[in-house]
Design an enzyme around this catalytic site. Sequence first.
Site, PDB file in Angstrom:
ATOM      1  N   GLY A  26       0.822  -1.203   0.000  1.00 32.74           N
ATOM      2  CA  GLY A  26       0.000   0.000   0.000  1.00 32.74           C
ATOM      3  C   GLY A  26       0.856   1.252   0.000  1.00 32.74           C
ATOM      4  O   GLY A  26       0.577   2.220  -0.709  1.00 32.74           O
ATOM      5  N   ARG A  30       7.317   1.839   0.831  1.00 28.00           N
ATOM      6  CA  ARG A  30       7.679   0.424   0.966  1.00 28.00           C
ATOM      7  C   ARG A  30       8.091  -0.144  -0.385  1.00 28.00           C
ATOM      8  O   ARG A  30       8.998  -0.965  -0.482  1.00 28.00           O
ATOM      9  CB  ARG A  30       6.534  -0.384   1.566  1.00 28.00           C
ATOM     10  CG  ARG A  30       6.951  -1.798   2.010  1.00 28.00           C
ATOM     11  CD  ARG A  30       5.778  -2.589   2.560  1.00 28.00           C
ATOM     12  NE  ARG A  30       5.166  -1.903   3.682  1.00 28.00           N
ATOM     13  CZ  ARG A  30       3.871  -1.916   3.955  1.00 28.00           C
ATOM     14  NH1 ARG A  30       3.028  -2.576   3.180  1.00 28.00           N
ATOM     15  NH2 ARG A  30       3.394  -1.275   4.997  1.00 28.00           N
ATOM     16  N   ARG A  49       1.313  10.938  -8.740  1.00 24.73           N
ATOM     17  CA  ARG A  49       0.680  11.000  -7.418  1.00 24.73           C
ATOM     18  C   ARG A  49       1.565  10.439  -6.307  1.00 24.73           C
ATOM     19  O   ARG A  49       1.082  10.052  -5.239  1.00 24.73           O
ATOM     20  CB  ARG A  49      -0.679  10.288  -7.431  1.00 24.73           C
ATOM     21  CG  ARG A  49      -1.708  10.924  -8.349  1.00 24.73           C
ATOM     22  CD  ARG A  49      -2.961  10.091  -8.463  1.00 24.73           C
ATOM     23  NE  ARG A  49      -3.941  10.722  -9.343  1.00 24.73           N
ATOM     24  CZ  ARG A  49      -5.016  11.383  -8.929  1.00 24.73           C
ATOM     25  NH1 ARG A  49      -5.264  11.500  -7.642  1.00 24.73           N
ATOM     26  NH2 ARG A  49      -5.848  11.910  -9.796  1.00 24.73           N
ATOM     27  N   ARG A  93      -0.354  -8.639  -3.173  1.00 23.86           N
ATOM     28  CA  ARG A  93      -0.409  -7.557  -2.194  1.00 23.86           C
ATOM     29  C   ARG A  93       0.446  -7.930  -0.995  1.00 23.86           C
ATOM     30  O   ARG A  93       0.358  -9.052  -0.463  1.00 23.86           O
ATOM     31  CB  ARG A  93      -1.855  -7.305  -1.753  1.00 23.86           C
ATOM     32  CG  ARG A  93      -1.949  -6.455  -0.490  1.00 23.86           C
ATOM     33  CD  ARG A  93      -3.315  -5.855  -0.271  1.00 23.86           C
ATOM     34  NE  ARG A  93      -3.544  -5.501   1.120  1.00 23.86           N
ATOM     35  CZ  ARG A  93      -2.931  -4.516   1.783  1.00 23.86           C
ATOM     36  NH1 ARG A  93      -2.012  -3.783   1.179  1.00 23.86           N
ATOM     37  NH2 ARG A  93      -3.211  -4.278   3.050  1.00 23.86           N
ATOM     38  N   SER A  96      -0.010  -4.345   5.559  1.00 20.72           N
ATOM     39  CA  SER A  96      -0.123  -4.442   7.015  1.00 20.72           C
ATOM     40  C   SER A  96      -1.563  -4.734   7.383  1.00 20.72           C
ATOM     41  O   SER A  96      -2.488  -4.493   6.606  1.00 20.72           O
ATOM     42  CB  SER A  96       0.349  -3.140   7.670  1.00 20.72           C
ATOM     43  OG  SER A  96      -0.408  -2.046   7.186  1.00 20.72           O
ATOM     44  N   ASP A 211      -0.606  -4.054  14.076  1.00 17.85           N
ATOM     45  CA  ASP A 211      -1.227  -3.586  15.310  1.00 17.85           C
ATOM     46  C   ASP A 211      -2.216  -4.626  15.826  1.00 17.85           C
ATOM     47  O   ASP A 211      -2.705  -5.468  15.062  1.00 17.85           O
ATOM     48  CB  ASP A 211      -1.926  -2.241  15.108  1.00 17.85           C
ATOM     49  CG  ASP A 211      -3.003  -2.286  14.040  1.00 17.85           C
ATOM     50  OD1 ASP A 211      -4.191  -2.290  14.419  1.00 17.85           O
ATOM     51  OD2 ASP A 211      -2.670  -2.328  12.848  1.00 17.85           O
ATOM     52  N   ARG A 224       6.492  -0.148   9.643  1.00 17.86           N
ATOM     53  CA  ARG A 224       5.567  -0.541   8.571  1.00 17.86           C
ATOM     54  C   ARG A 224       6.207  -0.346   7.205  1.00 17.86           C
ATOM     55  O   ARG A 224       5.889  -1.049   6.260  1.00 17.86           O
ATOM     56  CB  ARG A 224       4.274   0.283   8.665  1.00 17.86           C
ATOM     57  CG  ARG A 224       3.450   0.017   9.912  1.00 17.86           C
ATOM     58  CD  ARG A 224       2.316   1.022  10.027  1.00 17.86           C
ATOM     59  NE  ARG A 224       1.696   0.983  11.338  1.00 17.86           N
ATOM     60  CZ  ARG A 224       0.407   0.707  11.557  1.00 17.86           C
ATOM     61  NH1 ARG A 224      -0.383   0.426  10.548  1.00 17.86           N
ATOM     62  NH2 ARG A 224      -0.082   0.712  12.770  1.00 17.86           N
TER      63      ARG A 224
END
Length: 239
Positions: A26, A30, A49, A93, A96, A211, A224
């Site tokens: 996402g 990363r 973007r 994908r 997290s 989390d 993350r």
Amino acid sequence: MSKSPVPTPHNNAVVGDIAETILLPGDPLRAKFIAETFLEDAVQYNTVRGMYGYTGYYKGKKISVQGSGMGMPSIGIYSYELINFYGVKNLIRIGSAGAISDKLKLHDVVIGMGTCTDSNYAYQYNLPGSFAPIANFNLLQRAVNIAASQGTEVTVGNILSSDIFYSDAGLDNLASWKKMGVLCAEMEAAALYMNAARAGVNALCILTISDCPFTGEECSSHDRQIAFTKMMKIALELA
């Protein structure tokens, strides 16, 4: 002659820039970390973007990695374009998730065999019933075997793809899913699985627990971005 759909409003790439297998974190940072840490001869093909995309080589195999953003509308756009305009066949994908099951702890790796959702994403298909978004079995089986060979314990099962990060119902919302054995919550996999199913390509979601809402434990934003390397190494071997 109709105008080529690429580059798109969301992607600088032209046909051929992107590999048939792509990792979709996402967080675009990363994606940058993976390209700089694991890929050889990585070339950046997208900056639109700030959703960075790169193509390089991992152990001699061509592979791409690109940020997909937060939520099903975002990954829905990026994965649709990757599949239908750029010829991507395998979409993995790596994200997290928040633990729902009491058996999961921070940094545990989860593979989404199927995904529940509170989203209305499937409405577009005009189906005469409910659709169950599931992973591609070949990718799933290979990922489990790769994890075992790397000494990484994974939990495989049902996950939740939710449109809601801050629920008005609080933890009661997650508690309802816990009763059904759902492992963890994230925000993208259902749209990815549906786009892949509609196009006849392969998708898989590999997650790291960032989390634990029921205990209040959580990883930092820095963790993350760069610390979830176990799931990255599993996904890279799927190229």
